[in-house]
Design an enzyme around this catalytic site. Sequence first.
Site, PDB file in Angstrom:
ATOM      1  N   GLU A  48      -3.300 -30.994   2.442  1.00  0.00           N
ATOM      2  CA  GLU A  48      -3.063 -29.744   2.130  1.00  0.00           C
ATOM      3  C   GLU A  48      -1.551 -29.383   0.815  1.00  0.00           C
ATOM      4  O   GLU A  48      -0.451 -29.371   1.400  1.00  0.00           O
ATOM      5  CB  GLU A  48      -2.682 -28.528   3.135  1.00  0.00           C
ATOM      6  CG  GLU A  48      -4.107 -28.724   4.228  1.00  0.00           C
ATOM      7  CD  GLU A  48      -3.765 -28.378   5.655  1.00  0.00           C
ATOM      8  OE1 GLU A  48      -2.941 -27.691   5.822  1.00  0.00           O
ATOM      9  OE2 GLU A  48      -4.579 -29.284   6.850  1.00  0.00           O
ATOM     10  N   TYR A  49      -1.740 -29.334   0.224  1.00  0.00           N
ATOM     11  CA  TYR A  49      -3.089 -29.306  -0.618  1.00  0.00           C
ATOM     12  C   TYR A  49      -2.789 -29.183  -2.188  1.00  0.00           C
ATOM     13  O   TYR A  49      -1.667 -29.716  -2.951  1.00  0.00           O
ATOM     14  CB  TYR A  49      -3.749 -28.253  -1.011  1.00  0.00           C
ATOM     15  CG  TYR A  49      -4.114 -27.155   0.586  1.00  0.00           C
ATOM     16  CD1 TYR A  49      -4.832 -27.233   1.124  1.00  0.00           C
ATOM     17  CD2 TYR A  49      -2.741 -26.084   0.592  1.00  0.00           C
ATOM     18  CE1 TYR A  49      -5.331 -26.805   2.136  1.00  0.00           C
ATOM     19  CE2 TYR A  49      -2.961 -25.629   1.710  1.00  0.00           C
ATOM     20  CZ  TYR A  49      -4.474 -25.520   2.444  1.00  0.00           C
ATOM     21  OH  TYR A  49      -4.675 -24.956   3.449  1.00  0.00           O
TER      22      TYR A  49
ATOM     23  N   TRP B 109     -10.766 -26.332  16.539  1.00  0.00           N
ATOM     24  CA  TRP B 109      -9.370 -26.315  16.629  1.00  0.00           C
ATOM     25  C   TRP B 109      -8.801 -25.793  17.578  1.00  0.00           C
ATOM     26  O   TRP B 109      -8.491 -24.464  17.643  1.00  0.00           O
ATOM     27  CB  TRP B 109      -8.525 -25.979  15.084  1.00  0.00           C
ATOM     28  CG  TRP B 109      -6.992 -26.669  15.681  1.00  0.00           C
ATOM     29  CD1 TRP B 109      -6.070 -26.215  16.222  1.00  0.00           C
ATOM     30  CD2 TRP B 109      -6.824 -27.851  14.243  1.00  0.00           C
ATOM     31  NE1 TRP B 109      -4.096 -26.305  16.259  1.00  0.00           N
ATOM     32  CE2 TRP B 109      -4.566 -28.064  15.267  1.00  0.00           C
ATOM     33  CE3 TRP B 109      -7.497 -29.181  14.106  1.00  0.00           C
ATOM     34  CZ2 TRP B 109      -4.237 -29.385  15.155  1.00  0.00           C
ATOM     35  CZ3 TRP B 109      -6.541 -30.072  13.476  1.00  0.00           C
ATOM     36  CH2 TRP B 109      -5.147 -30.161  13.771  1.00  0.00           C
TER      37      TRP B 109
END
Length: 1444
Positions: free
Chosen positions: A582-583, A808
């Site tokens: 990320e990222y 999540w």
Amino acid sequence: MYHNFDQLASCQESLFYSFSFLDPVDDAHTGHHIYACTSFGPDWGNLPANTTNLLLQSSDAPEPVNGTYQIGYWPAATGSSVLSSLVTLTNQLRQYLVRGLGSIDRPTILFARYGSTSVGLYIGQALDNRGIGENVLSSLSDSIASANASLAASVAMQFCEPGQTSHHVFGLIATGNGTFDSVQAALSSWSKAKCLTFPVVQNITGTLSLVKPLFNASYYATTVHPTRPPVSHATSTSSNATSVRGRALAPRTTCSTVQVVSGNCYDSLASECGITLAKFLQYNKVTDDDCSTLVIGEHFCCSAGQLPDFSPKPQSDGTCTTYTIKANDNCETIAASYSLTVDELENYNNDTWAWEGCNPLYVNNIICLSEGNAPMPASLANAECGPQVPGTLTPARGTNISTLNECPLNACCDVWGQCGTTSDFCINTGTGAPGTAKNGTNGCISNCGTAIVQSDKPATYRKVGFYEGFNLQRPCLYQDVSQIDLSAYTHIYFAFGALSSSYEVQIPNGTATGTTYEFDLFKQIVGTTRILSIGGWAFSTDPSTYMIFRDGVTSANRLTMATNIADFIKDHDLDGVNIDWEYPGASDIPGIPAASTDDGTNYLAFLAVLKNLLPDKEITIAAPASYWYLKGFPIKDMAELVDYVIYMTYDLHGQWDSHNQWSQEGCPTGACLRSDVNITETEGALSMITKAGVPSNQVVVGVTSYGRSFAMAEAGCYGPDCTYLGSADDSQATPGKCTQSAGYIANAEILAILANSSRVNENYIDIDSNTNILVYDDTQWVGWMSEGIKNSRKSVYQGLSMGGWTDWATDLQKFNDAPFTSTSWTKFTSDVILDVDPYVEGNRTGNWTSLTCSDAAVQDALYMPCSQRWSELDASNAWSDAINVWTTIDEPKLGNTEPGFTLSIMNTFHAGESMNCGSIAPNGACSTTETCAWFEGFGDSGESGPAAMLIYNSFTVINELTDKLVDQAYSQLWYAINGIAATYIDNQLSDFEDTFAPVPPAKSDEWLDILIDLLGLGLTAVAAPFFDGVFGALPALEALGEAGAQVAQDVTYSAIAYGVSIATSTLPSAAPGDWTAESQDSFSATMGSVLYGWSNATANQLYTLFNGSETSITLLTTLISDGKLIEGSGGAPSVGYQVSDSTSSDVEAFIGKAFFGYSIPTLWTISGSAAFVIDSGYPCSAQNPLTDYMTASTQESTYACYNDNLYYLVYPDGTEDGCSDQHEEKCVKKYFTAPPGLDTLSSTTWGGITLSELIEGSVNTYIANGNANGGPVADPMDALTLKDLSNQNITTPGYIRLPVCTAQVAWASWTNPAQSNSSASGYPCNPLQGVTKCSGYTYEDETTSASPSVSDCKTLMKNIAGTSGEWTTGIDGQRAIAKYGTCKFGVQNVGVTGDVTYNTGSQDIVNIVTEAISKYEWEGHVGAKGYMKCSGDAGSQKVEWGLY
């Protein structure tokens, strides 16, 4: 280029513009062509001078003459005073002109804005730009002040004499209402040689520098009728109105010519030709000498012959002859200049890019002046797509130029050359010619549409559950892998694996936090696909690890990284791997440098290698649902390599949006209460990724088992247009009791709140966002997904042929009881950390009670590694059993007290009852290690075993270890203050205030808050590096090399986090440290007392470490597990409570850096010095670029280079006008200077704090807070803060918090004391304040569908906020004193007669309109009225106000 001013609304710097006179740029509901650039103040002055322009204007120029300038103003104009902002802008305009940057072959035209002041400048090309800058603008501000116009909201200055053409006109106008309509009108008049008429005017005489002589109109006064008007505009009676006088149809003798300009009459044209008027009229066959028929741009003969044909012919390649539009152009003047008709001009441009006809023409557009193929349009510096991207080559004939430079991800390209994925970018609203759009829309030129591209259904609809392997680190809300409902998932992802600097796969914080245990259990899952996820946000963005992915994918390292990952997956028999970077290519992640644009292609190459190494395993990647970040992924090509994509369609909004005007549609502040899982935005993200080329059946869509929370700005206002509190780095939401992160709260915690109805204000499903909304405790707002919402989303995604869903995370869904074999989660986590199987039942586990002192692990201690001794003597089971006795038998009887816990443990091990390991050594009889025989001698059968020796001796190390710090940070401060603090800190405290605050600050309640902040932060900064050094030197860990260093760091973090919590907690009266934070008589004494706080906190930490609580047992387990604190083949821990000189020196440095790094900038702030950091806007190679604000010597002594940006640490010294308090007759200009004491910083004083550290720390705080001041004090419990302070890095965000801004922003605040509160937070970087003249506002709703739009009222507020606007009104009726678009604010006196006036301030209007919107907004409209008391010439008066 920008299409409206809303796009520039958040910019606080000077803005310079170019746009057409005829483009109504104030209309926010239509599109415009606005070219803009920002200036940090000195930018024009630091550009290279255009010596060619300067030479051309000065060569053969006539001598300067005296000219009469008019300064006028409009007393009744609405808006705020322009004077302060005009000073800033005229200084910069002078730089622009003096350096030759203006035009020389056409008028110099420039628009600008600073704050709410809008400025327009017009200089005819026959006037010398440099002369105007040096002689006229230099005295403009003083002239305005002397003309009694200093409070006026609209002011102008002009040189404009009858009989002169527009070439000899100068004008500058400034308005204080933030708009440009009157500015455009003024410049348009000057361009036509029409002078402005002022209600109030003063004439002044000054030097007029010329390029060409003034026209002597009196010479021709007897020849030309004096009342005949000169040409001031192009006349037109039809669409083909422009006359083409004498266009040559065949070759013949042609005449020399002159062109008509605004203000010309035949006499001035003859003068230009150098002939008599009679000859001029003869050559041109003029019989009617009425000048009003002249057309600007029209050609006339200056000699005998035929007028030439000026109409252009196509270029040799077939392209038309082109012309670039200027600000004062219109079709009539262009046509006249090139012997064309307006109809011809229109016909030539039917296919010209962005041609929308003659009304208006847009500045810098390239148009055709002849037949031929349409030209390429002008490039735009900020164009991302389409034919206007800089450097775009002309394609082959027949190419659709709309398709050039398509957007990444096949995103839509609008007519402005901007890429996007929403309907604003994706709907083609063209009006004819290419590159056009319907008014009020952005249009679309390529890859238009927002439909989701559906592929075939997936063979298997994936159901992915992420498991946070680190969840045992939390204080509660635990889940063991065995508790995952595997029937609900096809895949379980373990989060997270990490990589070392050598690209070895690691399970981070493994043993110390139980993550390794859970990973081992995860590997045993059967029937569900097991994937290890490597990376995550923290790993990808932490300053210590962000480079691992970036470097790992490069050609030099990708094979090594891929091979190590593949080997790990195969060695652990997992089913696949997920890479969560990320990222790649990200340029704006706070705290780390911008990434390389090559990241994406390197990442793709790495995935290809990884896939080849794991051909039979699942390879997946995580991808963001944000265009800004996803565009760094070559996602279509990646999809061909990976099995599917974990698509993170959550965290679409959060606290980080604050102050970001681009983050939320319809919310300029970015601080609106928006769902982070909005269904409309999620569907837009699905469109984006499928349009980009990823088959929908490879997209696994995210849902969440947590919510994003905010602290509402106002109780009761919880809709999507309501706002939340806090800046980007300062969430004021209540943290969950287990997740302990403001702005992030688990579903389990949400459900617990819902179970307590007394806390719940609102609980509903928002239909538009398809999100659960919870409002609780009056002002706490959470957007989340219940199981019902998640199930409905899953069905939607399945219907769209998506590849599945991912949740999540499994461990956030509910509170779980400890596994049935454990009596508590404390017992379970302790066993896990000790590597004891928590599922084994029984009173005594293992064989530790049967071992004796003759065991090899006792006899051969110096030849056996510590961990092996610990294991062979079964110490883990011994500790587990002792804890079990405490929690199940002794604690219920003895209670949660320090002596009770130690007594319980010692009794279990038959070690006597006199031990008290929670007391400072040598007290408590827990400071001397004992031999195995000593333990074996207790009891009848020696059942304590040698394991008891290892555990007890570990306790003594802890006791001595803690006391070691006490001797440095407690005993040497507390006992006689004759050690480190006495010589190093205390001796410097006497000079501290004199050095950094010559005028000591007045005592304030704020001191106590500052002291408490430093208590936790400073303890971390002192203790963390100390503990890290001690743990790192333990034989058990030193022998492990890099892995041991990581363990030492993990243990340090655990110990420090525990210590910080103790430092700020309320402790029982029996605790040894009885220090209380209290303000002293001086600031230095108050801050100095924190040293006692640190030492007492250390003593209290030891006391509570042995009190038997869940958190203390967890930390004790972490400290002693795996034999960290025992002797072994590497030697014995060399810890005692006597202090070495080297340790004293180390702690001296720790204390000095921690104390002064925090105290120096804080003292500057509270003493009123107002030190701040200037962001120069220049790279480090610039040499003293801020001479307008600082002397060269100040710049050279106050600068630091950080991330190749040049910064300065200065303060505003003295009064803003450069005079002393006595105000001498002659004042010297004041500059920013170095704050008091800065010159005393050195390696041997004040903790060795450096100028660079003070600047870098402040900038880091500013950046972390979303490029805004006012960020929170660093949280010592934050993982990144803890890591930074452990490395003595006091530049961690929130430790040093001086404000940051540009020089011109600070200068405006300093030089406008009436609008700037020098005691306000952030001064002088705070925005200018408005004027308040009224109080006691009342409100009454008047909102209807005909009421003004909320957006217009917000713009009205923006235009006057922070200004010195003040309106004086008589009693003769209602008066609209501020307006924008549909929104007006008016006032009217109530019940007072006579010659009376009253005043209303800009801040009054802002306050009232803000409250009215919050109370009465309805369907985008608001209307209200009320009363207030306002000051006036007859005292306080009742006034009625209205918003209409």
